[in-house]
Design an enzyme around this catalytic site. Structure first.
Site, PDB file in Angstrom:
ATOM      1  N   ASP A  99       0.791  -1.231   0.000  1.00  0.00           N
ATOM      2  CA  ASP A  99       0.000   0.000   0.000  1.00  0.00           C
ATOM      3  C   ASP A  99       0.818   1.272   0.000  1.00  0.00           C
ATOM      4  O   ASP A  99       0.334   2.326   0.383  1.00  0.00           O
ATOM      5  CB  ASP A  99      -0.918  -0.014   1.236  1.00  0.00           C
ATOM      6  CG  ASP A  99      -0.126  -0.170   2.536  1.00  0.00           C
ATOM      7  OD1 ASP A  99       1.118  -0.051   2.491  1.00  0.00           O
ATOM      8  OD2 ASP A  99      -0.747  -0.404   3.586  1.00  0.00           O
ATOM      9  N   GLU A 121      -0.357  -9.112  -1.167  1.00  0.00           N
ATOM     10  CA  GLU A 121      -0.957  -8.570   0.078  1.00  0.00           C
ATOM     11  C   GLU A 121      -2.160  -7.681  -0.270  1.00  0.00           C
ATOM     12  O   GLU A 121      -2.239  -6.505   0.103  1.00  0.00           O
ATOM     13  CB  GLU A 121       0.063  -7.806   0.931  1.00  0.00           C
ATOM     14  CG  GLU A 121      -0.346  -7.626   2.385  1.00  0.00           C
ATOM     15  CD  GLU A 121       0.592  -6.705   3.155  1.00  0.00           C
ATOM     16  OE1 GLU A 121       0.646  -5.503   2.875  1.00  0.00           O
ATOM     17  OE2 GLU A 121       1.302  -7.213   4.045  1.00  0.00           O
ATOM     18  N   GLU A 135      -2.360   4.930   3.238  1.00  0.00           N
ATOM     19  CA  GLU A 135      -2.257   3.554   2.729  1.00  0.00           C
ATOM     20  C   GLU A 135      -3.609   2.914   2.415  1.00  0.00           C
ATOM     21  O   GLU A 135      -3.714   2.095   1.504  1.00  0.00           O
ATOM     22  CB  GLU A 135      -1.482   2.685   3.714  1.00  0.00           C
ATOM     23  CG  GLU A 135       0.014   3.009   3.795  1.00  0.00           C
ATOM     24  CD  GLU A 135       0.330   4.206   4.678  1.00  0.00           C
ATOM     25  OE1 GLU A 135      -0.592   4.762   5.296  1.00  0.00           O
ATOM     26  OE2 GLU A 135       1.515   4.611   4.730  1.00  0.00           O
ATOM     27  N   HIS A 216       6.231   4.871  13.107  1.00  0.00           N
ATOM     28  CA  HIS A 216       6.508   5.731  11.957  1.00  0.00           C
ATOM     29  C   HIS A 216       5.269   6.269  11.261  1.00  0.00           C
ATOM     30  O   HIS A 216       5.377   6.985  10.277  1.00  0.00           O
ATOM     31  CB  HIS A 216       7.318   4.949  10.918  1.00  0.00           C
ATOM     32  CG  HIS A 216       6.538   3.851  10.265  1.00  0.00           C
ATOM     33  ND1 HIS A 216       5.703   4.064   9.192  1.00  0.00           N
ATOM     34  CD2 HIS A 216       6.437   2.538  10.542  1.00  0.00           C
ATOM     35  CE1 HIS A 216       5.134   2.915   8.847  1.00  0.00           C
ATOM     36  NE2 HIS A 216       5.555   1.977   9.656  1.00  0.00           N
ATOM     37  N   ARG A 218       2.393   8.128   9.485  1.00  0.00           N
ATOM     38  CA  ARG A 218       2.167   9.542   9.172  1.00  0.00           C
ATOM     39  C   ARG A 218       0.992  10.128   9.953  1.00  0.00           C
ATOM     40  O   ARG A 218       1.029  11.287  10.355  1.00  0.00           O
ATOM     41  CB  ARG A 218       1.877   9.704   7.665  1.00  0.00           C
ATOM     42  CG  ARG A 218       3.123   9.934   6.838  1.00  0.00           C
ATOM     43  CD  ARG A 218       2.792  10.045   5.355  1.00  0.00           C
ATOM     44  NE  ARG A 218       4.003   9.864   4.572  1.00  0.00           N
ATOM     45  CZ  ARG A 218       4.761  10.862   4.117  1.00  0.00           C
ATOM     46  NH1 ARG A 218       4.416  12.110   4.326  1.00  0.00           N
ATOM     47  NH2 ARG A 218       5.862  10.614   3.428  1.00  0.00           N
ATOM     48  N   HIS A 248      12.969   4.837  13.212  1.00  0.00           N
ATOM     49  CA  HIS A 248      12.749   5.045  11.770  1.00  0.00           C
ATOM     50  C   HIS A 248      13.471   6.319  11.330  1.00  0.00           C
ATOM     51  O   HIS A 248      13.575   7.286  12.098  1.00  0.00           O
ATOM     52  CB  HIS A 248      11.237   5.165  11.551  1.00  0.00           C
ATOM     53  CG  HIS A 248      10.790   5.079  10.124  1.00  0.00           C
ATOM     54  ND1 HIS A 248      10.989   6.090   9.212  1.00  0.00           N
ATOM     55  CD2 HIS A 248      10.121   4.106   9.456  1.00  0.00           C
ATOM     56  CE1 HIS A 248      10.466   5.740   8.040  1.00  0.00           C
ATOM     57  NE2 HIS A 248       9.938   4.531   8.158  1.00  0.00           N
TER      58      HIS A 248
END
Ligand code: UD1
Ligand code: UDP
Length: 383
Positions: A99, A121, A135, A216, A218, A248
């Protein structure tokens, strides 16, 4: 004899590389295919760590990562540059995974050229376009375009069927992350030094209970990240605990964590680990605290309770099985849930059960077989 089919495998980030190297290896071993690897390098260092360990040498490396890159700038560059590779190579099919921006732009560029896209996936849905962001929408866009949908679980396949994807296009293959995990475990077993660099930390924290952390997302930038840092600071006030936190490389994560946690003697903020070392961390940790998709899949396979710092998850299988729990990014909630697992043996045991809802380690083999059938059928029709 027919020519092998040229398959262009496109990816750009650490998790995509981890989940696609088993597929690339399976394609390379199959004479029906000529696989080509194109990395966008949406991630640079974190991608290279995986390419090195899996011995994958890309045919194309677009080297697109910019420090602090924006979604629109990154996506625009990806679409243009991936399109050029497709025009030069004219692959029979394109494979994307998951994604990310790279996966979405790769699928879109292929669609613009009417090249069939196979989605590894497929079918994960949270039902909320802002969690995970962006995503959830990236994955839906790929799902609209894909020719073959490789769903890791029945749950994911069900989501695709509910969106009217024809049933003969949807295949439950398991998640290739379990292939990758098993592969690397075998490598570490044969050569323990592959995961030996944590020895000093392990020695330093030998009498403490280790909590492994990654984050991590967003959608957590800003208040969410500050809350996560504050929760870790409070957890670290316990002297029986040590936190190992490979941070990260996203500057939005590093600045907050460095400021809040950098001075604490029982919090090790370390550089991103290569995959063998991260698997070692999973094995020595008593609890994983994370917002990562991949870690939600790996931890149950190793019997590690995983507390997920998200409001919702597109991977409900671990939660349903009781080995993962959603704790959001609220400070008090994170601290309470960690303390419960540390102090309540029954609560811990209930979550610490090794199981593999996400796969059996044979997913890449199934995926390559299914693509082989598809390519064979197409040739049959043309003959
Ligand atoms: C990306 C994916 C996300 C995936 C995550 C895995 C998108 C929109 N996001 O998010 O779905 O879960 O990767 O980690 O596709 N950076 C480095 N070196 C690296 C990697 C990142 O310096 O090796 C820094 C750069 O400043 C870069 C920033 O991190 O601009 C953000 O990278 P980006 O790929 O845009 O976002 P992630 O948060 O990593
Ligand atoms: N991982 C790693 N080193 C680290 C942290 C994570 O190799 O320091 C691996 C982890 O085992 C998992 C993947 O990276 O397979 C998850 O990547 P990330 O959390 O960045 O992305 P997501 O899965 O959330 O998309």
């Amino acid at each position: 004899m027919t020519q092998p089919a040229k398959i262009l495998v496109i990816f750009g980030t650490r998790p995509e590389a981890i989940k696609l190297f088993p597929v690339i290896r399976a394609l390379q071993a199959d004479p029906r295919f000529t696989p080509m690897v194109c990395v966008s390098a949406q991630h640079r260092q974190m991608l290279d760590q995986v390419l090195d360990i899996a011995a994958i040498k890309p045919d194309y490396d677009l080297n697109l990562m910019q420090p602090g890159q924006t979604l629109d700038g990154l996506t625009a560059a990806l679409l243009t540059e991936l399109g050029k590779v497709m025009d030069a190579e004219q692959p029979a099919r394109v494979i994307v995974q998951g994604d990310t921006a790279t996966a979405m732009a790769g699928a879109l560029a292929a669609y613009y050229r009417k090249i069939p896209v196979d989605h590894v996936e497929a079918g994960l849905r949270s039902g909320n376009i802002y969690h995970p962001w962006p995503e959830e929408v990236n994955r839906k866009i790929i799902g609209t375009i894909a020719s073959l949908h490789f769903a890791p679980t029945q749950v994911a396949a069900g989501k695709l069927l509910a969106e009217q994807v024809p049933a003969d296009r949807v295949h439950v293959t398991g998640n290739t992350v379990i292939d990758a995990l098993k592969w690397v475990q075998t490598r570490i077993f044969a050569k323990p030094s592959l995961a030996g660099d944590l020895a000093d930390l392990e020695h330093m924290f030998a009498d403490r209970r280790i909590i492994g952390v990654t984050c991590h997302r967003r959608e957590s930038f800003g208040d969410g990240m500050a809350n996560i840092a504050e929760a870790i600071r409070r957890i670290a006030q316990r002297r029986d605990v040590a936190v190992i936190f490979p941070v990260h490389l996203n500057p939005n994560v590093r600045a907050v964590m460095g400021r809040a946690l950098g001075q604490l003697s029982n919090v090790a903020l370390i550089e991103p680990l290569d995959y063998p070392h991260f698997v070692r961390l999973l094995s020595i940790a008593e609890i994983m605290l994370t917002d990562s998709g991949g870690v939600q899949e790996e931890a149950p396979a190793l019997g590690k309770p995983v507390l997920v710092m998200r409001e919702t998850t597109e991977r409900p299988e671990g939660v349903t099985a009781g080995t993962a729990k959603l704790v959001g990014t609220d400070v008090a909630r994170i601290v309470t849930e960690i303390f419960t697992l540390l102090d309540d043996k029954a609560a811990y045991q209930a979550m610490a059960r090794a199981h593999n809802p996400f796969g059996d380690g044979q997913s890449a083999r199934r995926i390559v077989e299914l693509i082989g059938n598809e390519v064979g059928q197409k040739l049959g029709h043309q003959a």
